[in-house]
Design an enzyme around this catalytic site. Structure first.
Site, PDB file in Angstrom:
ATOM      1  N   GLY A 127     -71.920  -6.617  -1.033  1.00 58.57           N
ATOM      2  CA  GLY A 127     -71.664  -7.521   0.078  1.00 58.57           C
ATOM      3  C   GLY A 127     -72.207  -6.956   1.383  1.00 58.57           C
ATOM      4  CB  CYS A 128     -73.361  -8.631   4.464  1.00 64.40           C
ATOM      5  SG  CYS A 128     -72.061  -9.843   4.691  1.00 64.40           S
ATOM      6  CG  PHE A 129     -68.408  -7.293   6.920  1.00 60.09           C
ATOM      7  CD1 PHE A 129     -68.746  -6.585   8.068  1.00 60.09           C
ATOM      8  CD2 PHE A 129     -67.930  -8.584   7.063  1.00 60.09           C
ATOM      9  CE1 PHE A 129     -68.615  -7.162   9.334  1.00 60.09           C
ATOM     10  CE2 PHE A 129     -67.789  -9.171   8.320  1.00 60.09           C
ATOM     11  CZ  PHE A 129     -68.141  -8.451   9.456  1.00 60.09           C
ATOM     12  CB  SER A 140     -74.182  -3.014   2.776  1.00 66.91           C
ATOM     13  OG  SER A 140     -74.380  -3.651   1.523  1.00 66.91           O
ATOM     14  CB  ALA A 141     -72.209  -2.677   7.567  1.00 67.91           C
TER      15      ALA A 141
END
Lengths: 323, 323, 323, 323
Positions: free
Chosen positions: D134-136, D138-139
């Protein structure tokens, strides 16, 4: 590294200089030899262009080296001064991103070609010096060139809007976020400095005067120009589309769209997109570019590609922002 | 005009000065006597605050007059210097929008009251001098005061985000539109200058230390602060809502919401809006204000209303931006 | 409460309905009796217009009551249908914010006056029905009325740009944030629905045809319209300014500026601001309004004030957004 | 064309599908064979992804073909359903951009590897199936992995903010421009769907529970995630920087910065940038990615490169937006 084009940039801390660095660092045929900056000499390039962290360890320099091509990214009127004060070998090709040579191409032994590739591709291929067009000048000419070619132009009413990068990197009242955000305003109404180069090129094709009434606006985004040109025209929309498609058929960066366009289609690309609309005898031509790419540094690389015999689109297939 | 409060503003060309002018010009009980500005003296107020064209013909002045209330809208640390250099009658009430007196209330014969009306309303009513709270300080205290009152605070983790007007009107790199638009960044992490006033007030209520870890962010809008404070807390969400509603029941500008909130609900108003969320033993409190109004000039007018015995909300029913 | 104007709103969950509620709730002479909404009946007004939390406990209703004035905030073409299906007393004044009656004022026994107060103030004062002008129509007419009055208009080229609230509250592709942010695009080119009402009013004054070429653009902000109109004109800039200042001298909401204007000067106000620029025989007139206020709900309240004999600006001194 | 990787995309009209098309069309080792879409089958790809006008004449299809790699860009929970209903050869590698297999890697004979290349590079190289993070997720993992590796994690307080593309292409109230512009709000507080995959991976390294308190915010831009994670930590800032630099030394897309970072440094790139700040015993880690690239489609191409033995960064040197 052997046969690569050795390139240097003069004035490399601003927006157009930064974009050139981004493009040339990944250009397969270019060796970016130096980035000149008086103010930032000695500093890492990535300290100013922070998105380049990890991409290059180069530092800005104040020392010129011999290169195959020199890009001048100086404030308007400073290119001439700089060339007067610095010796540049006649072997070095020059691409000037300012407006000093767009209307006055001759300079000592130099002779600048106006670098609109879709108009002067053959001349650019053999040029030693190229005057890179202005951003609004590019967008407006792309909207009108096919009409001028057919001598259809008389009076043209143009409104164009540009992002904050068009105003340069030095902070000022009209680029303060608190002022510019959610705002729009007009500036240099009927007297924008690009009017001269637009009229000159159009009139050569048009074989008669083109009355150009240009109202520039400031928009609240960083990148992108959108232009709508309104004029009287008796050809049908289909004829006009055919004419535009024919004019641009060999030009990979110009897209003629029969569907509604929006500016963001071309942001972060070297493309220009054009749409026509017509009602009775009135034609409206919309065009859009990224002012820093097709309107400046991308155009400059396209010109360099042509000047060095490379495919015109080398290193210019950029990922669009899209959203 | 007879019995109106005569008011003057020192430092009236910036954002908080501008907002004060907007509020006081239409305040039914105020006669705005002068707006002091060294840099703009002699210029029309509407030449700087261009939205006031047609609203006032006043000009900025460099001359002090005797007034009932003086608002200081100076850069931080300059209020003290200014008061040392200028004689102000003891009859004149002072409202300082800087941070000079928030932690150091005593100054010669002056004694500043910390001007958070929902905390110190009675003291403000009789104060001659008020130190108006910081913008982040207001938003964070509104989120935490009812908890401190009940001694629920130990460690609190706060992230807050603010618009570009929080950085002042002088253009700088981090308020350049090209940089700030579509961007977010952290600054003064764990060392924001408002931390002191927040901790001081909370700890008085909380009767023990409050560990406050505050990460401020810059957002890409002009007005508005949004804060989320995360902490451990064993009370139920319903108990906590009851506690907040009770604490703020007499305070017209604080809204406790049981539905999801967003910052724009309070932009261009003097309101603060608060929402609670809870999962297991962890509580998150969101609050939002307009940094220039409830976080600065609106708060200052609310304080003035209290100091002069007017209804607290006089001239503060502002039309929200909403969209 | 006794002598207050009893007001009702039909279609009160959208943007113009919301703005009307914000204005009327604090109007000293109005008692807002009901807000009709089929879809939201039974819900709190503040559940839809969340900035009104704490300002009102009213709920949307599906039941009409007898009122002194009824505001219709329905999608275009629906006002007629609604009036056909609902009995409204002849004593009730009607202000329609749609475009149903702008060109077709007669409807059964009703006879709508076109509600541009700066043009038809006296007629509005005695009108029972008012057709509130369109947002672009207001901005463009304010830019051109003084010229039409002097019969200076022939062909006019207009570009106008509007915010996303102009497109209504129903989410659609062109109001998706990901698409609209940092974008600009043209729509309804040369065929915007407001062209009719603009031409009709201008031509009455101008005593001859006005050719109007209008290119509307979508901008990336929520509120605000900016318009530039270009035309040939032989009067001097000073004469023209004098003419505009004279035309608008008694109209408190129209500001004629001799300095550069920007749209945000009028956002969240009921004002229109106008600037003229001239080069040789070409005149450019810029005007700016808040599309939801001077372009819709603010205008409607101004009309109501006139219809009920109140000062025209009652409850319309709104705090500008400014930043 | 001979030896190119034949690729297909399922669900190719949304944001992540669009980004994949942009990346794969110019990938030198990929032959993009089909883009599946039920809703858009038969339409030109450039009619939906209008920036691709002139780049491809392909049309969306509803017909599966045999390919070497299949990308699934379906709404969450739909990947499993789709794979149950469609036969895919065991020879075809699958990269799923949804969250169906991030926590449940086993599916019939398939066994998904969690595709965070900086954590599982070797496993990904031999995987037949990859669950793209997922995007969050990953960050946040990039901000915390080196700390987990050293077992430094106990409680972590994270605030993260994301652009509107994170919410998908279907227009909804929270992606309406009028609502989202200049706004910020919290959502899924303490219960975001990415929390599971973050905790799982961190805890494997950390060898003990990681308490993760995650407050997600909605920001007013289209692309980009910025995260600040706050935690107690007794190592010095220098030690921590050394640790991060060591952890990511072989990973070309992760930049550890000792200068202040901002989100726009990575927008339109496949990079993650990380900065550390420390005061006394409290550490704050900031990280930023483009949610559609390093947080979705760029990550997916990086995984594909690894799975097919290509250099990890093939076709991922993207021109940053920068401004």
């Amino acid at each position: 590294m052997d046969n690569k084009i050795r390139a240097g940039i003069v004035g490399s801390t601003g927006y157009t200089g930064g974009e050139l660095i981004r493009l040339l660092l990944v250009h397969p045929q270019v060796d970016l030899v130096f980035m000149l900056s008086r103010s930032a000499a000695g500093n890492k390039v990535s300290s100013i262009h922070s998105d380049l962290l990890g991409e290059t360890d180069m530092v800005f320099t104040s020392e010129l080296k011999v290169v195959d091509v020199l890009f001048l990214c100086l404030p308007h009127t400073e290119s001439k001064l700089w060339l007067e004060r610095n010796y540049i070998s006649a072997q070095t090709k020059i691409i000037d991103l300012g407006n000093d040579f767009r209307l006055d191409p001759e300079f000592y032994t130099r002779n600048f070609v106006y670098g609109l590739p879709e108009l002067h591709r053959e001349k650019i291929k053999t040029a030693q010096e190229v005057a890179n067009p202005g951003c609004f000048a590019s967008a407006i000419q792309y909207a009108l060139l096919p009409l001028a070619k057919n001598k259809y132009l008389n009076g043209v009413f143009v409104t164009g809007i540009t992002g904050s990068t068009g105003a340069g990197i030095q902070p000022q009242a009209t680029t303060h976020f608190s002022w510019r955000n959610d705002n729009v305003s007009a500036y240099k109404v009927l007297e924008h400095q690009h009017t001269g180069e637009i009229k000159k090129n159009l009139e050569v094709l048009n074989h008669k005067e083109v009355k150009l009434y240009f109202v520039p606006w400031r928009g609240d985004w960083a990148r992108g120009i959108f232009v709508s040109a309104t004029l009287e025209c008796c050809q049908s929309l289909n004829e006009l589309y055919a004419l535009f498609e024919y004019f641009y058929q060999d030009h990979p960066f110009i897209g003629v769209s029969r569907e509604n366009i929006s500016m963001k289609q071309v942001v972060n690309t070297n493309k220009c997109i054009i749409q026509l609309e017509k009602k009775e005898e009135v034609l409206v031509v919309h065009s859009a570019i990224d002012n820093l790419l097709k309107g400046a540094s991308g155009q400059a690389v396209q010109n360099m590609n042509l000047m060095f015999g490379l495919p015109e689109d080398t290193a210019l297939h950029l990922k669009p922002l899209a959203y």
